[in-house]
Design a protein around this motif. Structure first.
Motif, PDB file in Angstrom:
ATOM      1  N   ARG A  16       3.840   5.769  -5.620  1.00 42.14           N
ATOM      2  CA  ARG A  16       3.691   5.867  -7.078  1.00 42.14           C
ATOM      3  C   ARG A  16       2.663   6.933  -7.439  1.00 42.14           C
ATOM      4  O   ARG A  16       2.852   7.705  -8.382  1.00 42.14           O
ATOM      5  N   LYS A  17       1.571   6.976  -6.682  1.00 38.05           N
ATOM      6  CA  LYS A  17       0.521   7.960  -6.942  1.00 38.05           C
ATOM      7  C   LYS A  17       1.051   9.370  -6.703  1.00 38.05           C
ATOM      8  O   LYS A  17       0.788  10.283  -7.495  1.00 38.05           O
TER       9      LYS A  17
ATOM     10  N   THR B  91       1.197  12.645  -9.570  1.00 39.05           N
ATOM     11  CA  THR B  91       0.232  13.730  -9.443  1.00 39.05           C
ATOM     12  C   THR B  91       0.802  14.839  -8.571  1.00 39.05           C
ATOM     13  O   THR B  91       1.664  14.625  -7.730  1.00 39.05           O
ATOM     14  N   LEU B  92       0.292  16.010  -8.810  1.00 36.92           N
ATOM     15  CA  LEU B  92       0.617  17.159  -7.971  1.00 36.92           C
ATOM     16  C   LEU B  92      -0.704  17.730  -7.506  1.00 36.92           C
ATOM     17  O   LEU B  92      -1.525  18.159  -8.325  1.00 36.92           O
TER      18      LEU B  92
ATOM     19  N   ASN C 211       0.827  -1.203   0.000  1.00 36.55           N
ATOM     20  CA  ASN C 211       0.000   0.000   0.000  1.00 36.55           C
ATOM     21  C   ASN C 211       0.866   1.259   0.000  1.00 36.55           C
ATOM     22  O   ASN C 211       0.544   2.238  -0.668  1.00 36.55           O
ATOM     23  N   ARG C 212       1.951   1.230   0.753  1.00 35.29           N
ATOM     24  CA  ARG C 212       2.856   2.384   0.803  1.00 35.29           C
ATOM     25  C   ARG C 212       3.493   2.628  -0.562  1.00 35.29           C
ATOM     26  O   ARG C 212       3.583   3.765  -1.015  1.00 35.29           O
TER      27      ARG C 212
ATOM     28  N   GLN D 178       0.705  14.287 -14.150  1.00 35.57           N
ATOM     29  CA  GLN D 178       1.887  14.394 -14.997  1.00 35.57           C
ATOM     30  C   GLN D 178       1.826  13.296 -16.038  1.00 35.57           C
ATOM     31  O   GLN D 178       1.489  12.161 -15.737  1.00 35.57           O
ATOM     32  N   GLN D 179       2.158  13.661 -17.229  1.00 33.24           N
ATOM     33  CA  GLN D 179       2.204  12.685 -18.302  1.00 33.24           C
ATOM     34  C   GLN D 179       3.644  12.205 -18.439  1.00 33.24           C
ATOM     35  O   GLN D 179       4.516  12.966 -18.800  1.00 33.24           O
ATOM     36  N   HIS D 180       3.892  10.979 -18.090  1.00 33.51           N
ATOM     37  CA  HIS D 180       5.223  10.406 -18.213  1.00 33.51           C
ATOM     38  C   HIS D 180       5.310   9.631 -19.509  1.00 33.51           C
ATOM     39  O   HIS D 180       4.500   8.749 -19.767  1.00 33.51           O
TER      40      HIS D 180
END
Length: 119
Positions: free
Chosen positions: A89-90, A94-95, A83-84, A109-111
């Motif tokens: 990763r999330k 995202t910002l 879960n961590r 963000q588009q990686h």
């Protein structure tokens, strides 16, 4: 004094439960599948015995329950770590910001993880 023919199997299971505890407390979870197979085989052999009283295995119940509690704890730990990692990763992708009225908004963000090769 007569030798109990089933005591060998009981002693084997007792030693295996001790080994399983050691593996769990040392965190060597990769060794568990082999132990599980051996434990299942011993239990099947003990269950196949018609002339053995079930109370003979009662002393092993405490060890089996102790090991189950250790296994449950290890599983909870693995789930917590998973879960961590998911949360991390999330966060990386995202910002989250707040606008002037206090509403939360997320910028994704588009990686593009492609390697560009230039000459």
């Amino acid at each position: 004094m007569t030798q109990d023919p089933h005591q060998g199997l009981i002693d084997e299971l007792d030693a295996l439960l001790d080994q399983e505890r050691a593996v769990l407390t040392e965190g060597r979870l990769e060794a568990l599948p082999a132990l599980l197979g051996a434990k299942e085989a011993l239990i099947d052999r003990l269950n196949a015995l018609d002339d053995m009283a079930p109370d003979r295995l009662h002393p092993l119940r405490g060890k089996a329950e102790r090991n189950q509690a250790l296994l449950d704890g290890a599983l909870r730990g693995i789930r917590t770590v998973a879960n961590r990692f998911s949360t991390l990763r999330k966060i990386r992708s995202t910002l989250e910001t707040y606008d002037s009225s206090g509403r939360k908004s997320a910028l994704l963000q588009q990686h593009d993880n492609k390697l560009e090769k230039r000459a």
